[in-house]
Design an enzyme around this catalytic site. Sequence first.
Site: not given
Lengths: 125, 125, 125
Positions: C1-3
């Site tokens: 779940m990287p941003f």
Amino acid sequence: MPFIHIALRAGKPAAYRQAICDSLYQALRDALAVPEDDQFMTITEHEAANFRYGAAFGVARSDDLVFIQVTVFDTRTAEQKQALFRRIAALLGERPGIRPEDVFVTVLEAAKENWSVGHGLAQFA
Amino acid sequence: MPFIHIALRAGKPAAYRQAICDSLYQALRDALAVPEDDQFMTITEHEAANFRYGAAFGVARSDDLVFIQVTVFDTRTAEQKQALFRRIAALLGERPGIRPEDVFVTVLEAAKENWSVGHGLAQFA
Amino acid sequence: MPFIHIALRAGKPAAYRQAICDSLYQALRDALAVPEDDQFMTITEHEAANFRYGAAFGVARSDDLVFIQVTVFDTRTAEQKQALFRRIAALLGERPGIRPEDVFVTVLEAAKENWSVGHGLAQFA
């Protein structure tokens, strides 16, 4: 003393973007009990090629997606953060009217000694 | 090895914005003793609807407010961070001439293993 | 779940910027094994006065420099982060064709309870 950065697709009127800030401020007041006028936010608007999102985690996002990155003290509890997420989604749903699928929030944490909100002082250290 | 993001209202000349970068670099040199030419910064300029600030914490801010978010190693002491805040406010006061009320700084921390400053390497791990 | 937030000099065509996002997504898949369509990124483009870089740490950077700030769970190992750095540089070298000297990555970490990727929920808490 949160600092918030908001990123969204370009093309929404100023009133829409102001409503986002108003709702985020109210969410901070409600969920984190921040002081009056503790509202510090920037918005960047992005053309399509500069704004990428997927459907991961079973959420049907749209071009109305709003990325919200909130920097807060590292003293907030999991319960406070959950309350903040709920309140942000609820209030953005009312004004400017954003679907809950389109509210994407990440929280960054910074120790109290990491903030200087004026005058070159570390007010909270 | 700090990385800095600066956000301010649109409308200032390029020389003004360059002076902000120059002063921030000097503040890093003075307070954190960073190596020569260790200057990595981006600036975003914001119209009024995309830039929100309040009067919280008794500071009389103006449209000249500058939000400065500095990412540094997680090895910096509270004293170093306080020195950095003081130096940033002092130097921005000289060039380009920003009131200390309008200097808002947050520090984010990242472990040495979290930096890759070229070539796909983790130079500081 | 990287941003991920990407900052580069203005003037590159949309296809170039899309290729950056494509390569970053592939790097996340390869190095961090993120789920399908787990791609969340924004790009800001900067004129010269709003984009500052130096030659520190012996890297000969150019105006094609790309600043990449990746926010991830705080559960990633040093090995995973090193793999991510390598993969980002390799893939950006292929598409859109960025020199490894011009790839500058910082990783910010946020606990699983700090993410809400839709519906006001803390999906990973």
